[in-house]
Design a protein around this motif. Sequence first.
Motif, mmCIF file in Angstrom:
data_model
loop_
_atom_site.group_PDB
_atom_site.id
_atom_site.type_symbol
_atom_site.label_atom_id
_atom_site.label_comp_id
_atom_site.label_asym_id
_atom_site.label_seq_id
_atom_site.Cartn_x
_atom_site.Cartn_y
_atom_site.Cartn_z
ATOM 1 N N ASP A 53 8.547 48.515 9.902
ATOM 2 C CA ASP A 53 7.580 49.316 10.667
ATOM 3 C C ASP A 53 7.985 49.410 12.140
ATOM 4 N N SER A 54 8.458 48.297 12.700
ATOM 5 C CA SER A 54 8.878 48.292 14.108
ATOM 6 C C SER A 54 10.071 49.213 14.325
ATOM 7 N N LEU A 55 11.042 49.152 13.421
ATOM 8 C CA LEU A 55 12.204 50.038 13.523
ATOM 9 C C LEU A 55 11.781 51.499 13.376
ATOM 10 N N LYS A 56 10.854 51.758 12.466
ATOM 11 C CA LYS A 56 10.352 53.122 12.278
ATOM 12 C C LYS A 56 9.693 53.623 13.565
ATOM 13 N N SER A 57 8.911 52.772 14.216
ATOM 14 C CA SER A 57 8.268 53.159 15.479
ATOM 15 C C SER A 57 9.304 53.495 16.552
ATOM 16 N N LEU A 58 10.361 52.702 16.606
ATOM 17 C CA LEU A 58 11.435 52.963 17.559
ATOM 18 C C LEU A 58 12.092 54.318 17.274
ATOM 19 N N ILE A 59 12.345 54.602 16.006
ATOM 20 C CA ILE A 59 12.944 55.887 15.632
ATOM 21 C C ILE A 59 12.003 57.030 16.010
ATOM 22 N N GLU A 60 10.718 56.856 15.755
ATOM 23 C CA GLU A 60 9.752 57.911 16.090
ATOM 24 C C GLU A 60 9.693 58.162 17.595
ATOM 25 N N GLU A 61 9.867 57.114 18.396
ATOM 26 C CA GLU A 61 9.946 57.302 19.848
ATOM 27 C C GLU A 61 11.178 58.120 20.213
ATOM 28 N N LYS A 62 12.303 57.854 19.551
ATOM 29 C CA LYS A 62 13.537 58.620 19.794
ATOM 30 C C LYS A 62 13.335 60.086 19.395
ATOM 31 N N ILE A 63 12.651 60.311 18.281
ATOM 32 C CA ILE A 63 12.374 61.683 17.835
ATOM 33 C C ILE A 63 11.487 62.391 18.850
ATOM 34 N N ASP A 64 10.458 61.699 19.350
ATOM 35 C CA ASP A 64 9.586 62.284 20.380
ATOM 36 C C ASP A 64 10.385 62.645 21.630
ATOM 37 N N THR A 65 11.292 61.769 22.024
ATOM 38 C CA THR A 65 12.135 62.024 23.193
ATOM 39 C C THR A 65 13.028 63.232 22.947
ATOM 40 N N LEU A 66 13.627 63.297 21.773
ATOM 41 C CA LEU A 66 14.474 64.436 21.414
ATOM 42 C C LEU A 66 13.669 65.731 21.475
ATOM 43 N N GLU A 67 12.480 65.717 20.916
ATOM 44 C CA GLU A 67 11.628 66.913 20.918
ATOM 45 C C GLU A 67 11.282 67.335 22.351
ATOM 46 N N ARG A 68 10.945 66.370 23.216
ATOM 47 C CA ARG A 68 10.626 66.691 24.617
ATOM 48 C C ARG A 68 11.833 67.285 25.343
ATOM 49 N N GLU A 69 12.999 66.669 25.135
ATOM 50 C CA GLU A 69 14.232 67.151 25.785
ATOM 51 C C GLU A 69 14.525 68.592 25.367
ATOM 52 N N ILE A 70 14.389 68.857 24.076
ATOM 53 C CA ILE A 70 14.647 70.209 23.574
ATOM 54 C C ILE A 70 13.601 71.173 24.116
ATOM 55 N N HIS A 71 12.344 70.764 24.103
ATOM 56 C CA HIS A 71 11.271 71.620 24.617
ATOM 57 C C HIS A 71 11.531 72.012 26.066
ATOM 58 N N ASP A 72 11.957 71.049 26.870
ATOM 59 C CA ASP A 72 12.230 71.335 28.283
ATOM 60 C C ASP A 72 13.317 72.386 28.457
ATOM 61 N N LYS A 73 14.235 72.468 27.515
ATOM 62 C CA LYS A 73 15.357 73.410 27.622
ATOM 63 C C LYS A 73 15.032 74.796 27.063
ATOM 64 N N VAL A 74 14.002 74.891 26.217
ATOM 65 C CA VAL A 74 13.679 76.186 25.595
ATOM 66 C C VAL A 74 12.255 76.650 25.905
ATOM 67 N N ASN A 75 11.627 76.058 26.915
ATOM 68 C CA ASN A 75 10.211 76.361 27.147
ATOM 69 C C ASN A 75 9.940 77.814 27.522
ATOM 70 N N SER A 76 10.978 78.566 27.889
ATOM 71 C CA SER A 76 10.762 79.974 28.222
ATOM 72 C C SER A 76 10.816 80.872 26.983
ATOM 73 N N PHE A 77 11.127 80.284 25.817
ATOM 74 C CA PHE A 77 11.199 81.048 24.572
ATOM 75 C C PHE A 77 9.995 80.745 23.698
ATOM 76 N N ASN A 78 9.608 81.725 22.893
ATOM 77 C CA ASN A 78 8.547 81.533 21.913
ATOM 78 C C ASN A 78 9.203 81.020 20.639
ATOM 79 N N VAL A 79 9.174 79.699 20.470
ATOM 80 C CA VAL A 79 9.893 79.060 19.374
ATOM 81 C C VAL A 79 9.045 77.933 18.803
ATOM 82 N N ASN A 80 9.194 77.667 17.505
ATOM 83 C CA ASN A 80 8.529 76.538 16.874
ATOM 84 C C ASN A 80 9.344 75.292 17.231
#
Length: 169
Positions: A53-80
């Motif tokens: 469970d702890s490792l899963k939480s760490l991975i989910e934090e990495k996924i959240d970070t990845l999603e934020r990083e990508i969002h910051d780069k494409v925020n001017s586009f209408n994208v899912n």
Amino acid sequence: MNNIISDYLNAQPKEKLKIVEIDIPCGTECIKNSKYSNLLNIESFKEQIEILDSLKSLIEEKIDTLEREIHDKVNSFNVNIEELTYSIYNSIENGKDYIIGHDSLKFEDKVLATGKFQEIISLSQVIDSIKKDKNIISLCDEIRYLSESLWEHFNKNIRRVLNESSNRS
């Protein structure tokens, strides 16, 4: 109990990580809601699942970070953004390609964005630059390595404690 242990080890129950949809071994909640819930009464098993469970939480934090990083780069586009994150992860880790249509950008069966052809081309160029970003590549690699380590934990530690418990009964 031995039958449940044997069934559990053979079935290797799994769940999917959010957004990137990688199969990982079932954690506590997944097991609680399954026919294997009684295994949580074995203290050593429960401890190993809590590590998972702890490792899963760490991975989910990495996924959240990845999603934020990508969002910051494409925020001017209408994208899912969730599907775009999935696509970038899979493109980097598995080498899959995008499909550019005259009014849409797709990845596998997912429509990432729709719009005018020029907007789709611009988005595609931004995605290409994201896929080359060392920080993004590093996050994707960490997510993959950590998810692989969950299976190693399952195969080494969880298997061991269940076999020990089975031998004691």
